[in-house]
Every structure is written in structure tokens, then in C-alpha cells.
Design a protein around this motif. Sequence first.
Motif, PDB file in Angstrom:
ATOM      1  N   GLY A 297      -1.978  -9.312   2.835  1.00 32.94           N
ATOM      2  CA  GLY A 297      -0.525  -9.206   2.810  1.00 32.94           C
ATOM      3  C   GLY A 297      -0.016  -8.372   1.650  1.00 32.94           C
ATOM      4  O   GLY A 297       0.740  -7.490   1.663  1.00 32.94           O
ATOM      5  N   ALA A 298      -0.794  -8.606   0.395  1.00 32.76           N
ATOM      6  CA  ALA A 298      -0.201  -8.003  -0.880  1.00 32.76           C
ATOM      7  C   ALA A 298      -0.898  -6.431  -1.037  1.00 32.76           C
ATOM      8  O   ALA A 298      -0.012  -5.647  -1.464  1.00 32.76           O
ATOM      9  CB  ALA A 298      -1.161  -8.782  -2.070  1.00 32.76           C
ATOM     10  N   LEU A 299      -1.939  -6.157  -0.348  1.00 34.48           N
ATOM     11  CA  LEU A 299      -2.324  -4.955  -0.001  1.00 34.48           C
ATOM     12  C   LEU A 299      -1.521  -4.224   0.823  1.00 34.48           C
ATOM     13  O   LEU A 299      -1.067  -3.081   0.559  1.00 34.48           O
ATOM     14  CB  LEU A 299      -3.886  -4.892   0.647  1.00 34.48           C
ATOM     15  CG  LEU A 299      -4.992  -5.037  -0.430  1.00 34.48           C
ATOM     16  CD1 LEU A 299      -6.390  -5.196   0.402  1.00 34.48           C
ATOM     17  CD2 LEU A 299      -4.901  -4.047  -1.353  1.00 34.48           C
ATOM     18  N   GLY A 300      -0.935  -4.826   1.926  1.00 35.26           N
ATOM     19  CA  GLY A 300       0.132  -3.938   2.731  1.00 35.26           C
ATOM     20  C   GLY A 300       1.152  -3.879   2.085  1.00 35.26           C
ATOM     21  O   GLY A 300       1.925  -2.501   2.206  1.00 35.26           O
ATOM     22  N   HIS A 304       3.013  -0.071   1.164  1.00 34.90           N
ATOM     23  CA  HIS A 304       4.405   0.291   1.570  1.00 34.90           C
ATOM     24  C   HIS A 304       5.052   0.767   0.547  1.00 34.90           C
ATOM     25  O   HIS A 304       5.903   1.696   0.505  1.00 34.90           O
ATOM     26  CB  HIS A 304       4.986  -0.956   2.025  1.00 34.90           C
ATOM     27  CG  HIS A 304       4.401  -1.386   3.704  1.00 34.90           C
ATOM     28  ND1 HIS A 304       4.766  -0.074   4.639  1.00 34.90           N
ATOM     29  CD2 HIS A 304       3.921  -2.350   4.287  1.00 34.90           C
ATOM     30  CE1 HIS A 304       4.118  -0.771   5.837  1.00 34.90           C
ATOM     31  NE2 HIS A 304       3.839  -2.131   5.380  1.00 34.90           N
ATOM     32  N   ARG A 305       4.902   0.138  -0.939  1.00 32.84           N
ATOM     33  CA  ARG A 305       5.452   0.491  -2.129  1.00 32.84           C
ATOM     34  C   ARG A 305       5.303   1.747  -2.500  1.00 32.84           C
ATOM     35  O   ARG A 305       5.907   2.594  -2.808  1.00 32.84           O
ATOM     36  CB  ARG A 305       5.206  -0.356  -3.173  1.00 32.84           C
ATOM     37  CG  ARG A 305       6.188  -1.761  -3.066  1.00 32.84           C
ATOM     38  CD  ARG A 305       6.391  -2.456  -4.360  1.00 32.84           C
ATOM     39  NE  ARG A 305       5.122  -2.815  -4.872  1.00 32.84           N
ATOM     40  CZ  ARG A 305       4.166  -3.824  -4.772  1.00 32.84           C
ATOM     41  NH1 ARG A 305       4.781  -4.870  -3.857  1.00 32.84           N
ATOM     42  NH2 ARG A 305       3.096  -4.151  -5.171  1.00 32.84           N
ATOM     43  N   ARG A 307       4.091   4.192  -0.282  1.00 31.28           N
ATOM     44  CA  ARG A 307       4.387   5.181   0.394  1.00 31.28           C
ATOM     45  C   ARG A 307       5.777   5.523   0.156  1.00 31.28           C
ATOM     46  O   ARG A 307       6.426   6.716   0.505  1.00 31.28           O
ATOM     47  CB  ARG A 307       4.248   4.534   2.013  1.00 31.28           C
ATOM     48  CG  ARG A 307       4.368   5.540   3.008  1.00 31.28           C
ATOM     49  CD  ARG A 307       4.270   5.236   4.431  1.00 31.28           C
ATOM     50  NE  ARG A 307       5.026   3.790   4.433  1.00 31.28           N
ATOM     51  CZ  ARG A 307       4.803   3.191   5.758  1.00 31.28           C
ATOM     52  NH1 ARG A 307       3.973   3.253   6.691  1.00 31.28           N
ATOM     53  NH2 ARG A 307       5.540   2.007   6.113  1.00 31.28           N
ATOM     54  N   ASP A 308       6.656   4.478   0.049  1.00 31.71           N
ATOM     55  CA  ASP A 308       7.951   4.398  -0.208  1.00 31.71           C
ATOM     56  C   ASP A 308       8.353   5.628  -1.447  1.00 31.71           C
ATOM     57  O   ASP A 308       9.204   6.197  -1.455  1.00 31.71           O
ATOM     58  CB  ASP A 308       8.776   3.206  -0.302  1.00 31.71           C
ATOM     59  CG  ASP A 308       8.882   2.409   0.925  1.00 31.71           C
ATOM     60  OD1 ASP A 308       8.712   2.966   1.920  1.00 31.71           O
ATOM     61  OD2 ASP A 308       9.108   1.044   0.866  1.00 31.71           O
ATOM     62  N   LEU A 309       7.771   5.171  -2.647  1.00 32.71           N
ATOM     63  CA  LEU A 309       7.593   5.998  -3.739  1.00 32.71           C
ATOM     64  C   LEU A 309       7.356   7.510  -3.415  1.00 32.71           C
ATOM     65  O   LEU A 309       7.818   8.445  -4.050  1.00 32.71           O
ATOM     66  CB  LEU A 309       6.701   5.356  -4.847  1.00 32.71           C
ATOM     67  CG  LEU A 309       7.344   4.075  -5.509  1.00 32.71           C
ATOM     68  CD1 LEU A 309       6.117   3.531  -6.608  1.00 32.71           C
ATOM     69  CD2 LEU A 309       8.605   4.388  -6.057  1.00 32.71           C
ATOM     70  N   GLY A 310       6.269   7.611  -2.718  1.00 34.94           N
ATOM     71  CA  GLY A 310       5.829   9.080  -2.162  1.00 34.94           C
ATOM     72  C   GLY A 310       6.847   9.690  -1.320  1.00 34.94           C
ATOM     73  O   GLY A 310       7.034  11.056  -1.360  1.00 34.94           O
ATOM     74  N   SER A 311       7.673   8.992  -0.442  1.00 31.53           N
ATOM     75  CA  SER A 311       8.669   9.801   0.243  1.00 31.53           C
ATOM     76  C   SER A 311       9.884   9.849  -0.654  1.00 31.53           C
ATOM     77  O   SER A 311      10.819  10.633  -0.186  1.00 31.53           O
ATOM     78  CB  SER A 311       8.746   8.833   1.578  1.00 31.53           C
ATOM     79  OG  SER A 311       9.225   7.513   1.232  1.00 31.53           O
TER      80      SER A 311
END
Length: 311
Positions: A297-300, A304-305, A307-311
Motif C-alpha cells: 500500500g505504501a509503495l502504491g 501515485h505521489r 506520478r502526481d508530481l510528474g504531471s
Amino acid sequence: MNSSSVKEDFVLVGFSDQPNLEKILFVVVLVSYLLTLLGNTVIILISSTDPKLRTPMYFFLTHLSLVDICFTTSIVPQLLWNLRGPAKTISALGCAVQLYISLALGSTECILLAVMAFDRYAAVCKPLHYAAVMNPRLCQALAGVAWLSGVGNTLTQSTVTLWLPRCGHRWLHHFFCEVPSMIKLACVDIHANEVQLFIASLVLLLLPLALILMSYGHIVKAVIRIKSVQAWGKALGTCGSHLTVVSLFYGTITAVYIQPNSSYAHTYGKFISLFYTVVTPALNPLIYTLRNKDVKGALGRLFHRARDLGS
């Protein structure tokens, strides 16, 4: 270290008598090392940044990952260099540094695994008092004891080993500088050193292993009393990863340090050492990741964080 020894390089014979095997080992060791760096760095990162992993278990897991990174780094770069080329030497200073660091970290891991077993005992057998028992101050103290035990052991054993007169003997039949192999280079009676090594092994290998077995004995008894399939599943999920790591680490290292002169250790010693210095540190993150929903769960959440920073 005596003055004659300082001027001479050591020859790490390693696997030089099997040149075809060296090529295969180079790839295996390199891949394992990269997995060790990647996997353990990820565990340190998620354990330090994810609020749901701010628990004693992951506090100790962070220390274990740090130990594994440093332990393999003290050995693998030199091993890769020797596997790749014809030169099999290591300087006297490099050998001393490797001996001190690898022994300190290996000893620290032995104590740390026992501490983690006590944490699992508290979690399963004292669930209502777990937070009070495993308070931050105790966790820091236990981690400190593990590190100090490793430092104390290496300052004693490594120093005594390096001061042994070797009379020009510098061919080390191993792939790194390790106490059981180093004392065999001495040109004096080493019975006292072997006794010292055995006593240190009892204290830092068998005693922690006994504490681990005691902890899991109490865990099994507690789960049996509950007589619940769900409780068995929860206990396995809580302790399974740690028990697997303990089995891999202690199952190999005890063969080298408890009976260093046995025919088994003499024949397979280098391969056993290769397993606990290279393979086990690479497997540890996989074991904790594949068998642990919290880490998954922590890896997920980390991805996600990112990916959000990248976008």
C-alpha cells in the motif's frame, strides 16, 4: 597490524580456480547488488515518509535496510572488480577497512533480527499494551544496542585478527576479508583466536537466535490458545516475513562462524558467504514487499505521489 603486513597487498583467491564460474557470478552479484540498493532504498524511503508506516516494526526495518546496503557495499564492489579482471589483490588498508566494516554490520544485523523478533512478540502477545511496551525511547535504545554491539565486536575481533603475525602469508582463500579466513594466515598458534571467535559467535549468533526462537515460541503458544484460523493468518502475516529473513540469514552465517574448521564450511564456505553477503540482502526487500500489505500500500501511495508530481 604489524609493520610487515602493512606493506603487502592481500590476494583474494575467491573463485579464481573456476574462471567460467566467475563470469556467471559477476552477473549474479551485480544484479543482486543493484536489487539490494534499489529495494532497501525504497524501504527506507517509504518507511520514513509514509505516515501509516511510522511504527516500531518499520523503524527497525529501516535500520535493517540501512545495514544491508552498507554491508553489501563494503564487500561487493571489490568482489566485482576481482571477478571481472585478472587482478585479485586488495591493499592491506582496504582489507582492514573491509574487515572492520563488514564484521560490524554483520554483527549488528544479528542483534537487530533478535530485536525485531521481540517486537513481533510484543505485537502478537501483548497487543493491548504494544504501544506502551514498544515506545519510541525503547525502540531507539534497542537499535542503539544493536549498532553498539556490532561496533564493539569488530573493534575487538578485527583488531586482534589484524595484529596476528602472518610471516608473509597473504593468499586469502576467500572473496573478502573475513575473520575465520584471516586468522588462518597466521604463522603462530591460533587456538586462542579460534576460542575467541567461537565465544563471540555464541554471544552474537546463538544467543540472538535463542531469543528469536523463544519469541516465536511464545507467539505460537499465544495463537494456539486463541484457536482461530483468522488469528493464525494474522500471525503469519505479521511474522512470516521476518521469520523467512531470519531463516535465510542465520541458516547460512552459522555454518561459517560456529564451525569454521568443519569440512562442510571448508568446502562450501565461499558459496555460503556469498549467499548471506550478496543474495540475502537482495531478497530481504522482496520478502517484506511480497508478503506485506502495508508495504504494498505504501509503495502504491508513493508511486501515485510521484506520478502526481510528474504531471
